[in-house]
Scaffold this motif. Sequence first.
Motif, short mmCIF file in Angstrom:
data_model
loop_
_atom_site.label_atom_id
_atom_site.label_comp_id
_atom_site.label_asym_id
_atom_site.label_seq_id
_atom_site.Cartn_x
_atom_site.Cartn_y
_atom_site.Cartn_z
N VAL A 50 19.70 -26.68 -31.92
CA VAL A 50 20.57 -26.76 -30.76
C VAL A 50 21.93 -26.22 -31.19
CG1 VAL A 50 21.65 -28.25 -29.04
CG2 VAL A 50 19.33 -28.77 -29.88
N HIS A 51 22.29 -25.08 -30.59
CA HIS A 51 23.51 -24.37 -30.97
C HIS A 51 23.86 -23.44 -29.81
CE1 HIS A 51 26.08 -21.52 -33.14
NE2 HIS A 51 26.23 -22.48 -34.04
N GLN A 61 12.33 -21.88 -31.80
CA GLN A 61 13.23 -21.41 -30.76
C GLN A 61 14.41 -22.35 -30.63
OE1 GLN A 61 13.45 -18.73 -28.52
NE2 GLN A 61 15.38 -19.75 -28.02
N GLY A 62 15.61 -21.79 -30.54
CA GLY A 62 16.80 -22.59 -30.35
C GLY A 62 17.18 -22.71 -28.89
N ASP A 68 18.81 -28.27 -22.24
CA ASP A 68 18.00 -27.05 -22.08
C ASP A 68 16.63 -27.12 -22.74
OD1 ASP A 68 19.88 -25.50 -20.57
OD2 ASP A 68 21.05 -25.27 -22.41
N ILE A 69 16.39 -28.12 -23.57
CA ILE A 69 15.11 -28.24 -24.25
C ILE A 69 14.07 -28.69 -23.23
CG2 ILE A 69 13.83 -29.39 -26.10
CD1 ILE A 69 16.52 -29.75 -27.55
N PRO A 70 12.99 -27.90 -23.04
CA PRO A 70 12.04 -28.19 -21.96
C PRO A 70 10.91 -29.17 -22.33
CG PRO A 70 11.50 -26.09 -22.96
CD PRO A 70 12.75 -26.59 -23.66
N PHE A 71 11.08 -29.93 -23.38
CA PHE A 71 10.07 -30.90 -23.82
C PHE A 71 10.79 -32.10 -24.41
CE2 PHE A 71 10.58 -27.46 -26.89
CZ PHE A 71 11.04 -28.14 -28.00
N PRO A 72 10.10 -33.23 -24.55
CA PRO A 72 10.75 -34.43 -25.08
C PRO A 72 11.17 -34.28 -26.54
CG PRO A 72 8.68 -34.98 -23.98
CD PRO A 72 8.73 -33.49 -24.11
N ALA A 94 20.96 -39.30 -22.25
CA ALA A 94 20.59 -38.70 -20.96
C ALA A 94 19.29 -37.91 -21.06
CB ALA A 94 21.72 -37.80 -20.45
N ALA A 95 19.04 -37.31 -22.22
CA ALA A 95 17.84 -36.49 -22.42
C ALA A 95 16.60 -37.33 -22.71
CB ALA A 95 18.07 -35.49 -23.56
N GLY A 96 16.77 -38.63 -22.90
CA GLY A 96 15.63 -39.50 -23.15
C GLY A 96 15.19 -39.58 -24.59
N ALA A 97 16.08 -39.23 -25.52
CA ALA A 97 15.75 -39.36 -26.94
C ALA A 97 15.55 -40.82 -27.30
CB ALA A 97 16.87 -38.76 -27.80
#
Length: 135
Positions: A50-51, A61-62, A68-72, A94-97
């Motif tokens: 993530v950058h 893939q970054g 923007d990451i399309p998966f958990p 917010a991203a559900g980590a």
Amino acid sequence: MTYGDDATVRRILKETGDTWAVVGLSTNTRRAAYGVARVLQRAGKRVVPVHPKAETVLGEQGYPTLADIPFPVDVVDVFVNSHLAGEVADQAVAAGAKAVWFQLDVVDEAAYERTTAAGLDMVMDRCPAIELPLL
């Protein structure tokens, strides 16, 4: 003060999941994020860079942001300055980590309180590349 006891460190590294977003990871092989990401990969973790440049790093893939990451993502490993890290922790929630890991010298006590209050495990001022061999 310790932010994340040994049990939390062990849980994140062994049980939380194998997809790690590494915030601040770029193709610069001299940066600590690159070396830690390699250690995580060798330990069987999927490393997601993530950058802002969204570069492909270590074959992955970054993405410019966590959103923007399309998966958990299971764990968000943070290699940014302390004054920026709290915002990243909020984005991880917010991203559900499931967990947030602030690297050595990255400390934000308010972010720690918010993140753990949201139910995530969190570690600050420690390095998974140092902790993994100790398990």
